[in-house]
Scaffold this active site. Structure first.
Site, PDB file in Angstrom:
ATOM      1  N   ASN A   1      32.089  39.833  48.954  1.00 60.89           N
ATOM      2  CA  ASN A   1      31.654  38.870  47.930  1.00 60.89           C
ATOM      3  C   ASN A   1      31.740  37.444  48.460  1.00 60.89           C
ATOM      4  OD1 ASN A   1      31.516  41.105  46.239  1.00 60.89           O
ATOM      5  ND2 ASN A   1      33.432  40.667  45.187  1.00 60.89           N
TER       6      ASN A   1
ATOM      7  N   LYS B   1      43.953  29.481  39.721  1.00 61.58           N
ATOM      8  CA  LYS B   1      42.869  29.803  38.780  1.00 61.58           C
ATOM      9  C   LYS B   1      43.450  30.025  37.390  1.00 61.58           C
ATOM     10  CE  LYS B   1      42.133  32.813  42.009  1.00 61.58           C
ATOM     11  NZ  LYS B   1      41.721  33.948  42.853  1.00 61.58           N
TER      12      LYS B   1
ATOM     13  N   TYR C   1      38.570  54.096  42.664  1.00 62.00           N
ATOM     14  CA  TYR C   1      38.322  53.983  44.101  1.00 62.00           C
ATOM     15  C   TYR C   1      38.387  55.337  44.800  1.00 62.00           C
ATOM     16  CZ  TYR C   1      39.235  48.993  43.419  1.00 62.00           C
ATOM     17  OH  TYR C   1      39.191  47.692  42.993  1.00 62.00           O
TER      18      TYR C   1
ATOM     19  N   ASP D   1      36.498  35.721  43.527  1.00 65.92           N
ATOM     20  CA  ASP D   1      35.832  35.584  44.827  1.00 65.92           C
ATOM     21  C   ASP D   1      34.816  34.445  44.771  1.00 65.92           C
ATOM     22  OD1 ASP D   1      37.274  37.837  45.693  1.00 65.92           O
ATOM     23  OD2 ASP D   1      35.729  39.185  44.925  1.00 65.92           O
TER      24      ASP D   1
ATOM     25  N   GLY E   1      41.498  30.866  34.631  1.00 63.82           N
ATOM     26  CA  GLY E   1      40.506  31.545  33.787  1.00 63.82           C
ATOM     27  C   GLY E   1      39.531  30.542  33.182  1.00 63.82           C
TER      28      GLY E   1
ATOM     29  N   ASP F   1      29.166  42.822  41.617  1.00 67.91           N
ATOM     30  CA  ASP F   1      30.240  41.920  42.035  1.00 67.91           C
ATOM     31  C   ASP F   1      29.715  40.621  42.625  1.00 67.91           C
ATOM     32  OD1 ASP F   1      31.663  44.094  41.298  1.00 67.91           O
ATOM     33  OD2 ASP F   1      32.752  44.352  43.177  1.00 67.91           O
TER      34      ASP F   1
ATOM     35  N   ASN G   1      44.672  38.258  45.507  1.00 63.48           N
ATOM     36  CA  ASN G   1      43.863  39.408  45.076  1.00 63.48           C
ATOM     37  C   ASN G   1      44.715  40.662  44.903  1.00 63.48           C
ATOM     38  OD1 ASN G   1      41.085  40.009  44.455  1.00 63.48           O
ATOM     39  ND2 ASN G   1      40.509  38.833  46.256  1.00 63.48           N
TER      40      ASN G   1
END
Length: 314
Positions: A41, A229, A107, A262, A231, A298, A169
């Site tokens: 990404n 971050k 996954y 990302d 939001g 994504d 992440n």
């Protein structure tokens, strides 16, 4: 000699199948195919903004592996350091479609080709050809050899006088336990120049709940810039040059939250590489994060310079 790159990154790209209709994942009957992986990404986002990017990984000699390299090549990402193996398969995931909140992601990546990457795969000349390296906390969680590769890559780039950005992440399901995860992630973060945690990640990793205290935790460990971050509220940044809050952008409709962080990293990294003032680079991060949550997949929403400027002027 390799061509000069603006940015190099490494990680595990995966084939992704995302449901076309909302509801429980096991009830979905039709899916769209895409490429997933935080490092992918970021690579795509930076390339669309005009930066030369190289992605280092290992893929299975299978249809998913070739789909991924085709997708990367279409996005003008250098794949000359992508290796193929017949012994292991390319990882994949399936993702639900939701109308609110975060989608369910399953996954299929255990013993994937990328999980076998080790120090013997490290090409110093290739990494040294880049000005900057971006790292996430996902790849080091995939296997012990991937963790060793990540540590070596960061130490190598710093020894070459390059800048390194790090996005935690966090993927707790990939680590044996929380303590192991926190220790490993903070060990990598302390080696980087720029660290981009989300507010909830910062709380878990540092034990502090205020953005200022989270930033101070990493600045005290030698990091030069921390951007947190927040939001929809935007982001908080702190470095030796100053600190501040940068408000977020209005989002009409949240389609898919995956990839927002990302997109944020793409904005900040590209802004700093283009020598924008720090506050403006963070504002760009907020903008790309907002654009990305309004699109499925994504990376579908990651903008080029024209689309980005238009959005930021609104």
């Amino acid at each position: 000699m390799n061509k000069k790159l603006d940015v190099v990154t490494f990680g595990e790209p995966m084939a992704m199948f995302y449901a076309n209709e909302p509801g429980e994942l096991h009830k979905a009957l039709s899916f769209s195919k895409g490429m997933a992986g935080a490092e992918c990404n970021v690579s795509v986002g930076l390339s669309r903004l005009g930066h030369s990017v190289g992605l280092v990984t290992k893929l299975g000699e299978d249809n998913f592996g070739h789909f991924i390299t085709d997708t990367l090549n279409k996005e003008n990402i250098d794949t000359s350091n992508v290796k193929f193996t017949n012994e292991y398969r390319t990882g994949m995931l399936v993702k639900s479609k939701v109308l609110t909140g975060d989608p369910v992601v399953e996954y299929f990546r255990k013993n994937s080709a990328a999980s076998t990457i080790s120090l013997s795969d490290f090409d110093g000349d290739y990494f040294a050809s880049a000005k900057h390296m971006h790292v996430t906390g996902i790849f080091p969680a995939v296997s012990k050899s991937c963790h060793e590769f990540a540590l070596h890559a960061v130490d190598f780039m710093r020894s070459q006088g390059k800048t390194v950005s790090f996005d935690p992440n966090l993927r707790p399901s990939l680590w044996p336990d929380t303590d192991t995860m926190v220790k490993a992630i903070n060990g990598l973060a302390a080696r980087a120049n720029w660290v981009f945690p989300g507010i909830s990640e910062g709380k878990l990793l540092t034990g502090h709940d205020k953005p200022e205290a989270i930033a101070d935790f990493y600045l005290a460990r030698g990091v030069s810039l921390v951007v947190i971050k927040l939001g929809p509220e935007g982001a908080y940044f702190k470095s030796s040059d100053g600190e501040g809050y940068v408000p977020g952008f209005k989002v009409k409709e949240v389609v898919d939250t995956v990839g927002a962080g990302d997109g944020f990293a793409v904005g900040v990294i590209s802004g700093l590489l283009e020598q924008l003032p720090l506050q403006e680079a963070v504002r760009r991060g907020n903008a790309i994060g907002a654009i990305n949550v309004m699109s499925p997949g994504d990376m579908d929403g990651l903008p080029d310079q024209e689309k980005l400027q238009k959005f930021m002027k609104q």
